[in-house]
Design a protein around this motif. Structure first.
Motif, PDB file in Angstrom:
ATOM      1  N   ILE A  84      46.549  46.169  50.204  1.00  0.00           N
ATOM      2  CA  ILE A  84      46.578  46.317  52.043  1.00  0.00           C
ATOM      3  C   ILE A  84      48.289  47.056  52.621  1.00  0.00           C
ATOM      4  O   ILE A  84      47.765  47.550  53.584  1.00  0.00           O
ATOM      5  CB  ILE A  84      47.123  44.151  52.758  1.00  0.00           C
ATOM      6  N   ALA A  85      49.252  46.845  51.402  1.00  0.00           N
ATOM      7  CA  ALA A  85      50.030  47.704  51.150  1.00  0.00           C
ATOM      8  C   ALA A  85      49.600  48.952  51.704  1.00  0.00           C
ATOM      9  O   ALA A  85      50.219  49.779  52.493  1.00  0.00           O
ATOM     10  CB  ALA A  85      51.503  46.906  50.629  1.00  0.00           C
ATOM     11  N   LEU A  86      49.294  49.332  50.517  1.00  0.00           N
ATOM     12  CA  LEU A  86      48.497  51.111  50.737  1.00  0.00           C
ATOM     13  C   LEU A  86      47.793  51.484  51.910  1.00  0.00           C
ATOM     14  O   LEU A  86      48.016  52.547  52.018  1.00  0.00           O
ATOM     15  CB  LEU A  86      47.771  51.104  49.620  1.00  0.00           C
ATOM     16  N   THR A  87      47.054  50.596  52.363  1.00  0.00           N
ATOM     17  CA  THR A  87      46.441  51.151  53.545  1.00  0.00           C
ATOM     18  C   THR A  87      47.301  51.439  54.894  1.00  0.00           C
ATOM     19  O   THR A  87      46.559  51.839  55.919  1.00  0.00           O
ATOM     20  CB  THR A  87      45.158  49.912  54.272  1.00  0.00           C
TER      21      THR A  87
ATOM     22  N   VAL B 240      54.231  52.833  43.738  1.00  0.00           N
ATOM     23  CA  VAL B 240      52.988  51.418  44.920  1.00  0.00           C
ATOM     24  C   VAL B 240      51.908  52.394  43.908  1.00  0.00           C
ATOM     25  O   VAL B 240      50.836  50.978  43.818  1.00  0.00           O
ATOM     26  CB  VAL B 240      52.769  51.864  45.786  1.00  0.00           C
ATOM     27  N   TYR B 241      51.464  53.443  44.163  1.00  0.00           N
ATOM     28  CA  TYR B 241      50.209  53.923  43.332  1.00  0.00           C
ATOM     29  C   TYR B 241      49.717  53.246  42.047  1.00  0.00           C
ATOM     30  O   TYR B 241      48.827  53.231  41.534  1.00  0.00           O
ATOM     31  CB  TYR B 241      49.965  55.063  43.900  1.00  0.00           C
ATOM     32  N   LEU B 242      51.030  53.764  41.118  1.00  0.00           N
ATOM     33  CA  LEU B 242      50.322  53.614  39.954  1.00  0.00           C
ATOM     34  C   LEU B 242      51.097  51.876  39.196  1.00  0.00           C
ATOM     35  O   LEU B 242      50.161  51.335  39.090  1.00  0.00           O
ATOM     36  CB  LEU B 242      52.188  54.141  39.145  1.00  0.00           C
TER      37      LEU B 242
ATOM     38  N   VAL C  21      45.009  47.057  38.041  1.00  0.00           N
ATOM     39  CA  VAL C  21      42.987  47.127  38.224  1.00  0.00           C
ATOM     40  C   VAL C  21      42.799  47.828  36.879  1.00  0.00           C
ATOM     41  O   VAL C  21      42.069  46.476  35.877  1.00  0.00           O
ATOM     42  CB  VAL C  21      42.583  48.299  39.470  1.00  0.00           C
ATOM     43  N   ILE C  22      43.614  48.072  36.121  1.00  0.00           N
ATOM     44  CA  ILE C  22      43.174  48.305  34.509  1.00  0.00           C
ATOM     45  C   ILE C  22      43.810  47.056  34.044  1.00  0.00           C
ATOM     46  O   ILE C  22      42.922  45.866  33.510  1.00  0.00           O
ATOM     47  CB  ILE C  22      44.399  49.073  33.816  1.00  0.00           C
ATOM     48  N   HIS C  23      44.662  46.430  34.173  1.00  0.00           N
ATOM     49  CA  HIS C  23      45.607  44.606  34.073  1.00  0.00           C
ATOM     50  C   HIS C  23      43.698  43.868  34.613  1.00  0.00           C
ATOM     51  O   HIS C  23      43.316  43.079  33.026  1.00  0.00           O
ATOM     52  CB  HIS C  23      46.563  44.636  34.888  1.00  0.00           C
ATOM     53  N   TYR C  24      43.058  44.108  36.153  1.00  0.00           N
ATOM     54  CA  TYR C  24      42.381  43.291  35.915  1.00  0.00           C
ATOM     55  C   TYR C  24      41.229  43.482  35.098  1.00  0.00           C
ATOM     56  O   TYR C  24      40.579  42.487  34.165  1.00  0.00           O
ATOM     57  CB  TYR C  24      41.594  43.002  37.195  1.00  0.00           C
ATOM     58  N   PHE C  25      40.811  44.551  34.940  1.00  0.00           N
ATOM     59  CA  PHE C  25      39.087  45.260  34.183  1.00  0.00           C
ATOM     60  C   PHE C  25      39.395  44.282  33.019  1.00  0.00           C
ATOM     61  O   PHE C  25      38.538  43.570  32.096  1.00  0.00           O
ATOM     62  CB  PHE C  25      39.156  46.826  34.356  1.00  0.00           C
ATOM     63  N   TRP C  26      40.894  44.585  32.351  1.00  0.00           N
ATOM     64  CA  TRP C  26      41.012  44.526  30.778  1.00  0.00           C
ATOM     65  C   TRP C  26      40.650  42.569  30.226  1.00  0.00           C
ATOM     66  O   TRP C  26      39.904  42.722  29.485  1.00  0.00           O
ATOM     67  CB  TRP C  26      41.879  45.021  30.376  1.00  0.00           C
ATOM     68  N   GLN C  27      41.224  42.299  30.989  1.00  0.00           N
ATOM     69  CA  GLN C  27      41.242  40.378  30.937  1.00  0.00           C
ATOM     70  C   GLN C  27      39.462  39.990  30.920  1.00  0.00           C
ATOM     71  O   GLN C  27      39.155  39.060  31.067  1.00  0.00           O
ATOM     72  CB  GLN C  27      42.234  40.306  31.242  1.00  0.00           C
TER      73      GLN C  27
ATOM     74  N   TYR D 207      38.132  47.028  43.593  1.00  0.00           N
ATOM     75  CA  TYR D 207      39.577  47.521  43.980  1.00  0.00           C
ATOM     76  C   TYR D 207      39.668  48.976  43.632  1.00  0.00           C
ATOM     77  O   TYR D 207      40.995  49.644  43.949  1.00  0.00           O
ATOM     78  CB  TYR D 207      40.374  46.292  43.376  1.00  0.00           C
ATOM     79  N   ALA D 208      38.939  49.280  42.297  1.00  0.00           N
ATOM     80  CA  ALA D 208      39.549  50.304  42.038  1.00  0.00           C
ATOM     81  C   ALA D 208      39.060  51.212  42.958  1.00  0.00           C
ATOM     82  O   ALA D 208      39.653  53.056  43.256  1.00  0.00           O
ATOM     83  CB  ALA D 208      38.555  51.045  40.868  1.00  0.00           C
ATOM     84  N   ILE D 209      37.958  51.442  43.947  1.00  0.00           N
ATOM     85  CA  ILE D 209      37.451  52.096  44.744  1.00  0.00           C
ATOM     86  C   ILE D 209      37.861  52.195  46.058  1.00  0.00           C
ATOM     87  O   ILE D 209      38.892  52.996  46.550  1.00  0.00           O
ATOM     88  CB  ILE D 209      35.748  51.212  44.796  1.00  0.00           C
ATOM     89  N   ILE D 210      38.366  50.797  46.330  1.00  0.00           N
ATOM     90  CA  ILE D 210      40.009  50.874  47.811  1.00  0.00           C
ATOM     91  C   ILE D 210      40.692  51.866  47.072  1.00  0.00           C
ATOM     92  O   ILE D 210      41.303  52.834  47.948  1.00  0.00           O
ATOM     93  CB  ILE D 210      40.313  49.377  48.004  1.00  0.00           C
ATOM     94  N   ILE D 211      41.573  52.393  45.873  1.00  0.00           N
ATOM     95  CA  ILE D 211      42.756  52.512  46.052  1.00  0.00           C
ATOM     96  C   ILE D 211      42.045  53.748  45.210  1.00  0.00           C
ATOM     97  O   ILE D 211      43.056  54.900  45.834  1.00  0.00           O
ATOM     98  CB  ILE D 211      43.203  51.530  44.235  1.00  0.00           C
ATOM     99  N   SER D 212      41.025  54.559  44.906  1.00  0.00           N
ATOM    100  CA  SER D 212      40.796  55.596  45.250  1.00  0.00           C
ATOM    101  C   SER D 212      41.001  56.009  46.287  1.00  0.00           C
ATOM    102  O   SER D 212      41.206  57.332  46.440  1.00  0.00           O
ATOM    103  CB  SER D 212      39.529  56.150  43.811  1.00  0.00           C
ATOM    104  N   LEU D 213      39.902  55.624  46.956  1.00  0.00           N
ATOM    105  CA  LEU D 213      39.903  56.193  48.593  1.00  0.00           C
ATOM    106  C   LEU D 213      41.463  56.382  49.210  1.00  0.00           C
ATOM    107  O   LEU D 213      42.155  57.749  49.923  1.00  0.00           O
ATOM    108  CB  LEU D 213      39.463  55.489  49.156  1.00  0.00           C
TER     109      LEU D 213
END
Ligand code: HEM
Length: 208
Positions: free
Chosen positions: A54-57, A150-152, A158-164, A175-181
């Motif tokens: 949300i902060a990134l938007t 903040v992007y990093l 997201v990597i942390h989320y995917f991985w676990q 989330y990955a799509i939203i952040i990429s956009l």
């Protein structure tokens, strides 16, 4: 108008606290399933990532609407990402591991997904403690550079989320799509601003 904007900020602040309130109610009424500690942990992690997104938007919205009041909301949402991440981390340290540092260090070393969580947390922590106007003034130009991290933090989360994750990948993928956009939008506006800047420089000046 000023009063409206001030109230909107307060209302937003209260809304940002609702996930915590609802989580508290679920704890009190024992609504968290067979593993309540894990459920609390997961909910806090999820909300931290949501607030980060949300902060990134906010910057894209500001670019599109040109509303000058947006940074206050970006700071608010960013601080809530920090707040929920801190609670998520605290549950890990206190409830999961009872502050047993040797166990915590072992777990961190053995679980690469935790590295990404810790990396994201360090960034979110640094951004949180430097989010005030005072810090902004003190850091000068470096403030913007630091806050671009903040992007990093979002990518690492997201990597942390995917991985676990053991099962459904749909949510982290979203989330990955939203952040990429959002990142693409920032790169696009940065690139067009740079091109426009170059076009404004009179011929010959660029060679100086
Ligand atoms: C900005 C920092 C962080 C964010 C945004 C974040 C976000 C998340 C998210 C979204 C999940 C998955 C929730 C789900 O399955 O729906 C998660 C899980 C997890 N996170 Fe984090 N995290 C952060 C930092 C950390 C840190 C610093 C640690 C510990 C050192 C940590 C430990 C964990 C663990 C152990 C899980 C797995 C929970 C379980 O399934 O039992 N996270 N986190």
């Amino acid at each position: 108008m000023n009063a409206l904007i001030k109230n909107l900020w307060t209302v937003t602040l209260v809304v940002c606290l609702l996930p915590l309130l609802l989580l508290g109610l679920d704890v009190v009424f024992d609504n968290l399933g067979s593993n309540p500690i894990q459920a609390v942990h997961i909910r806090l992690g999820d909300w931290s990532l949501r607030f980060l997104c949300i902060a990134l938007t906010i910057t894209p919205i500001q670019t599109i609407t040109r509303w000058r009041g947006m940074p206050e909301y970006r700071q608010l949402f960013g601080l809530f990402a920090f707040f929920y991440a801190s609670l998520h981390f605290l549950v890990y340290l206190l409830v999961d591991h009872n502050f047993n540092w040797s166990l915590i260090i072992m777990d961190i070393i053995e679980s690469p997904y935790i590295w990404f969580g810790v990396f994201a947390y360090i960034i979110v922590f640094l951004l949180g403690i430097t989010s005030s106007k005072f810090a902004m003034k003190k850091l000068g130009k470096n403030w913007k550079k630091l806050h671009r991290w903040v992007y990093l933090a979002a990518i690492a989360s997201v990597i942390h989320y995917f991985w676990q994750l053991k099962g459904n990948l749909a949510e982290p993928l979203l989330y990955a799509i939203i952040i990429s956009l959002l990142l693409s939008f920032r790169i696009f506006t940065w690139f067009t601003a740079r091109q426009l800047g170059k076009m404004m420089i009179p011929k010959g000046r660029g060679d100086e």
